[in-house]
Design an enzyme around this catalytic site. Sequence first.
Site, mmCIF file in Angstrom:
data_model
loop_
_atom_site.group_PDB
_atom_site.id
_atom_site.type_symbol
_atom_site.label_atom_id
_atom_site.label_comp_id
_atom_site.label_asym_id
_atom_site.label_seq_id
_atom_site.Cartn_x
_atom_site.Cartn_y
_atom_site.Cartn_z
ATOM 1 N N ASP A 1 0.648 -0.221 -1.784
ATOM 2 C CA ASP A 1 -0.163 0.380 -2.849
ATOM 3 C C ASP A 1 -1.476 -0.379 -2.956
ATOM 4 O OD1 ASP A 1 -1.011 1.901 -4.927
ATOM 5 O OD2 ASP A 1 0.581 1.335 -6.314
ATOM 6 N N ALA A 2 -2.473 0.085 -2.207
ATOM 7 C CA ALA A 2 -3.760 -0.609 -2.137
ATOM 8 C C ALA A 2 -4.884 0.201 -2.752
ATOM 9 C CB ALA A 2 -4.101 -0.935 -0.680
ATOM 10 N N LYS A 3 -4.775 1.528 -2.723
ATOM 11 C CA LYS A 3 -5.759 2.444 -3.297
ATOM 12 C C LYS A 3 -7.170 2.149 -2.791
ATOM 13 C CE LYS A 3 -3.075 3.248 -7.529
ATOM 14 N NZ LYS A 3 -2.052 2.176 -7.403
ATOM 15 N N ARG A 4 -7.281 1.844 -1.509
ATOM 16 C CA ARG A 4 -8.592 1.545 -0.947
ATOM 17 C C ARG A 4 -9.442 2.805 -0.813
ATOM 18 N NH1 ARG A 4 -8.503 -3.644 -2.184
ATOM 19 N NH2 ARG A 4 -7.215 -4.938 -0.832
#
Length: 260
Positions: free
Chosen positions: A87-90
């Site tokens: 879960d990085a949401k880059r």
Amino acid sequence: MTENYEQKLARRIAKTGSRLCVGIDPRPDLMDGKVEDVLRRLIAETAPYAAALKPNMAYFEAMGIKGVELLEELLSEVPEDLPVILDAKRGDIGETQRYYAKAYFENWNVDAVTLSPFMGFDSIEPFLHHEGKGVYLLGVTSNPGSQDIQRQKLADGRYVFELVQEFRQRGIDEGLPGSVGLVVGLTNVAPEVMERVADVPLLVPGLGAQGGDLAGLAAEKRDAPTVINVSRGIMFPEEGNSFSDQAKYYAELIANQFAN
């Protein structure tokens, strides 16, 4: 032929009978014991009930370089058949994204990554060149602010999140091997939303502490694999319960809903 991400996830769901995604959001101030020991125990105890694991980069980064090193160690110890969604949401320009993709898919060998799609298709494309890997694009997230952009309607009547989910077909049309799914928050599952969400892999946060209701989601009959994330509800169990107890409870809760 390399197994794609959706196939690996579907195989795991079939093996365990579970759609539970175990969120790993370490908060040292609330954890009883050394962080690394607690997290190893969390993974070991919940793995039998998990369709996937979802470590959240922010919580590890907040612990500094030691937190990032710990995440790297933990990732190397996860069983091969248990998918990991980072879960990085880059969300950045394509060249920068290419290096994020290299870091996560090549160096850490995670199976999927969450991405913010609002810089356009060229900001997710570098991830889609990695065979056997997947991405989940922010579609209709669980926070109230999803109304500000994601659930706004365009002049032609479509919602913004419908533009986002079209990136899946674009990737297929361009012959890119990566899988594209969508993040849909359980707190915002409603008929007017779900009737517009395509049959794509879904990562669904919002069960447990956020108070989402499974009934609306379970009513949807989909072929693509869906996993429902629980973080705090498992990481910080009720007194007397173990990580295993909580994971089993949520896995069965989800399974019972989807069986109806």
